[in-house]
Every structure is written in structure tokens, then in C-alpha cells.
Design an enzyme around this catalytic site. Structure first.
Site, mmCIF file in Angstrom:
data_model
loop_
_atom_site.group_PDB
_atom_site.id
_atom_site.type_symbol
_atom_site.label_atom_id
_atom_site.label_comp_id
_atom_site.label_asym_id
_atom_site.label_seq_id
_atom_site.Cartn_x
_atom_site.Cartn_y
_atom_site.Cartn_z
ATOM 1 N N SER A 185 0.608 -1.268 0.004
ATOM 2 C CA SER A 185 0.073 0.360 0.009
ATOM 3 C C SER A 185 1.060 1.526 0.299
ATOM 4 C CB SER A 185 -1.348 0.144 0.955
ATOM 5 O OG SER A 185 -2.266 0.708 0.949
ATOM 6 N N ASP A 350 -9.089 -5.823 -4.910
ATOM 7 C CA ASP A 350 -8.860 -4.168 -3.954
ATOM 8 C C ASP A 350 -9.523 -3.347 -4.687
ATOM 9 O OD1 ASP A 350 -8.253 -1.665 -2.400
ATOM 10 O OD2 ASP A 350 -5.464 -2.435 -3.243
ATOM 11 N N HIS A 383 -8.523 -5.197 -0.643
ATOM 12 C CA HIS A 383 -7.498 -4.665 -0.220
ATOM 13 C C HIS A 383 -6.467 -4.896 1.055
ATOM 14 C CE1 HIS A 383 -4.492 -1.230 -0.758
ATOM 15 N NE2 HIS A 383 -4.424 -0.707 1.009
#
Length: 403
Positions: A185, A350, A383
């Protein structure tokens, strides 16, 4: 077992520690790390990408495994938005859970600490400003010029600034080159910026649930995380006191972030566990009442918010909004300097940093005749696949590091 309902675990917020870490650890199938020690690195007159300076900076860091004699076995882990340098192991034997990537970091695991010296550094403006295990400088820190918290007098920081303070930590240990840099991320943003800013340092780069830049969609979506804080009457343009913070705004932001980090399929499973129904009695009879799923989300966000600082969240949002790999005029221009072999591991489900963002960077590198590989994580966590189910690609990751 791949899916474990969040209601059975400790309260938490966005991508934070305790959601499904125990599950990942159970799937690690390898030896545990010894207890981890948190270190502090300090420096003065730290120059930022903006041209401004911080008179004094502290950052926390920790490591796993041993540095070899020629210091050539270093794997840098760059952490995600709400995390810290605590990527693996435990600080104390009775800690509820290990670091967020414990499933893949340790003896015999994908990032093998029998082979590599693994190090991670807290980001500047770390979100958990009030955690006993976080020492990193940010808006809640005391401004040496005034003797009061910086608040919004703290300068805007970028992903490049996170990279540069990490580089100073490494240099303080006599390290002059990495074996690899890997991050999920926001950590993936740091990893690819490392490869662009310091190509001679980075022979291998792994971007997990990441992107090469914050495009228009992502920048606007991130702004929604900031708005609840700015609209909280207690925020007072960032001049609130620690004893009277804009908690409601911070909680609302964390609720939004947590939901966006999950996929609807998984989220709806949680609703089933709560016996959620659209026609629940409480919200039907009182406009002030909430549905069970909303109360569940708020409870976890409010528990996590106690260690977090609202201004820190705003600064992290801005750092992500300002991001383009290489910090130049375009992604293509920024990636020209990359020499590393690269591996992109986005998550197919995601909805936060959607796979097209990683694909865009991968394609740009391939177009420039760079070495790049791309594989999507699968599963129902959205995610969070890249944090809590990364071991799905542990064999690919291990092979990539050992090439």
C-alpha cells in the site's frame, strides 16, 4: 481456513494490526522470531522535498535477522498507511499479535531471516502518534521553536521524505545498498520511489497492493478521508489539544477507510455474523440509532482512534495525494532511472488501490525495457489481501528474492 470473521477479533481500524494477523501467523508454518527491540534514530536539520527543514527528527526502527559481514543482505520493509515499523515478531511475549507481515518474515519464511537482515522504519507523521511503541516526529510532536505541538505549522511531507529518512537510518548502520525493498500500500509507494530515487541502492523492488502514482480518482478518494476531521468543530484548524481532540472526525475517517479497505463480499459476511438486516428495529424507530453493521464499524474505529492523531492522518493523506514515483513531472519520467527487477502484487478484489494502478506502473516499466513481473493476489479481503493474505504468493516472493 482463509476467512475469519472480524467480529471474533480485537477492535481495530484501517489496515491495522489485529484484524486477521493471527490467521496469517497460523499459516506461516515456520519458526518464530525472538522478541523484537524498537530503536530510535535521531537527526537534526532534516531537509524535506519541499525545501523546508525540520530542526529535529526522531524515527523508530526495528530489525530481524543478522547483518552479514559485507552488509549485502539487507531487505527493507516499508509500511502501509496506518502501520508502523512493526512488521514481524513481538515486542513482548504477551503481545496479542505479532507484526503485520509475520506470516512471511522470519526463519524459513518467504523473507527468510536466516538469510536476510530485515529492517523497517516508521514513517514520518506516523498515524499512531500516541502509541508507546511509536516515537516518530509529526504534528503532535513539540516544535523546538515554540515549546508547543507543531499542529499545522508542521511542514507538508511526501513519500520521498519517508524514503530519505529511511536512507539516513540505513547509512547510520553502515549500509550502502539493499538486497531488496518491499512494501504494501503506502509502503509500495515508498518501495517504488526508492527504486527511482536511488537506483544504485535497489536491485529488487516488490510493490504489494500499490501504485506508481496518485491519479485523479485516488487523490479525490483520499480527500474523503480528511474531510470528517476538518469538519469536526474540535479540529480548530489543527490547534486542538491532546485532551480535547476531534475524535468524532477521526473515528468517521477511520470508519470510511476501514470499509474501503475491505471487499463487499467479505463485509457482507460480517453483516451475516451480526444478523444484520435492512429493517432492524432500532434504526426503524429512531433516526439517531444505527444499524448493527454501522455500530460494529464505529466501535472498532473508536477503539483504534485512542492511539492516533487526527492531524497526522491529514498529513499522511496529503503525502499519498502528492505521490508520483520519482517525484518528477510524470510517472514515465520518474521510472526512467529504475534499474531494479520489479514485482507487482496487486489484489484482484482491491477497491482502494485498484489493480490498474499497479498495472500502469508495470506497463510503463516494460515499455521502457525494464524487468518487471505482475501477479494478482486473489481472495475476498479486498485491499487487505496484501497485508493479511500475502502468504498466498510466498513462493513467488521467496523465489524473486533469491534470484
Amino acid at each position: 481456513m482463509k476467512i475469519l470473521l472480524l467480529s471474533k477479533l480485537a477492535p481495530a481500524g484501517w489496515l491495522s494490526v489485529c484484524l486477521l494477523i493471527a490467521l496469517c501467523s497460523l499459516q506461516g508454518h515456520a519458526s518464530e522470531l525472538p522478541l523484537v527491540k524498537k530503536h530510535t534514530y535521531s537527526t537534526t536539520n532534516f531537509s524535506l522535498f519541499s525545501g523546508k527543514q525540520l530542526a529535529r527528527v526522531n524515527v523508530g526502527w526495528e530489525s530481524y535477522g543478522k547483518l552479514n559481514q559485507d552488509k549485502s543482505n539487507v531487505v527493507l520493509i516499508t509500511h502501509y498507511f496506518s502501520a508502523s515499523s512493526h512488521a514481524a515478531g513481538k515486542y513482548r511475549a504477551d503481545d496479542a499479535a505479532p507484526g503485520y507481515w509475520d506470516a512471511i518474515i522470519g526463519p524459513g519464511k518467504a523473507i527468510d531471516t536466516n538469510q536476510f537482515f530485515v529492517i523497517s522504519v516508521d514513517s514520518l507523521v506516523n498515524l499512531s502518534a500516541y502509541s508507546a511503541d511509536v516515537v516518530t516526529t509529526g504534528p503532535a510532536s513539540i516544535n523546538p521553536a515554540t515549546g508547543k505541538p507543531y499542529g499545522l505549522d508542521f511542514p507538508v511531507v511526501t513519500i520521498r521524505d519517508f524514503v530519505n529518512i529511511q536512507k539516513q537510518v540505513l547509512e547510520s548502520l553502515g549500509i550502502a545498498k539493499l538486497h531488496a525493498v518491499i512494501g504494501p500500500s503506502m509502503g509500495a509507494m515508498q518501495a517504488i520511489d526508492w527504486a527511482s530515487a536511488y537506483p544504485e541502492w535497489v536491485p529488487r523492488m516488490v510493490s504489494v497492493i500499490g501504485s506508481g502514482q496518485s491519479d485523479a480518482w485516488t487523490t479525490a478518494a483520499l480527500e474523503h478521508w480528511a474531510l470528517p476531521i476538518k469538519l469536526d468543530k474540535l479540529w480548530q484548524q489543527g490547534k486542538y489539544s491532546k485532551n480535547n481532540p476531534p475524535t468524532d472526525g477521526l473515528v468517521a475517517a477511520l470508519m470510511l477507510i476501514t470499509q474501503q479497505a475491505l471487499h463487499p463480499h467479505f463485509f457482507n459476511q460480517q453483516g451475516q455474523a451480526l444478523d444484520y438486516s435492512p429493517l432492524e428495529d432500532a434504526p426503524l424507530n429512531d433516526i439517531r440509532a444505527s444499524h448493527s453493521i454501522v455500530s460494529w464499524l464505529e466501535t472498532r474505529a473508536r477503539a483504534r482512534a485512542t492511539q492516533m492523531d487526527a492531524n497526522h492522518l491529514l498529513y499522511l493523506v496529503r503525502a499519498c495525494q502528492l505521490f508520483v514515483a520519482g517525484h518528477q513531472g510524470s510517472l514515465q519520467q520518474g521510472l526512467k532511472a529504475v534499474q531494479a527487477k520489479t514485482l507487482f502484487l496487486p489484489a484482484s478484489t482491491d477497491l482502494l488501490l485498484m489493480p490498474y494502478l499497479a498495472q500502469q506502473a508495470h506497463n510503463a516499466l516494460k515499455k521502457a525495457d525494464k524487468s518487471s513481473d505482475y501477479t494478482e493476489l486473489t481472495g475476498e479481503l479486498g485491499h487487505l489481501e496484501g497485508v493479511l493474505d500475502i502468504q498466498e504468493q510466498q513462493h513467488k516472493l521467496k523465489a524473486f528474492l533469491e534470484e
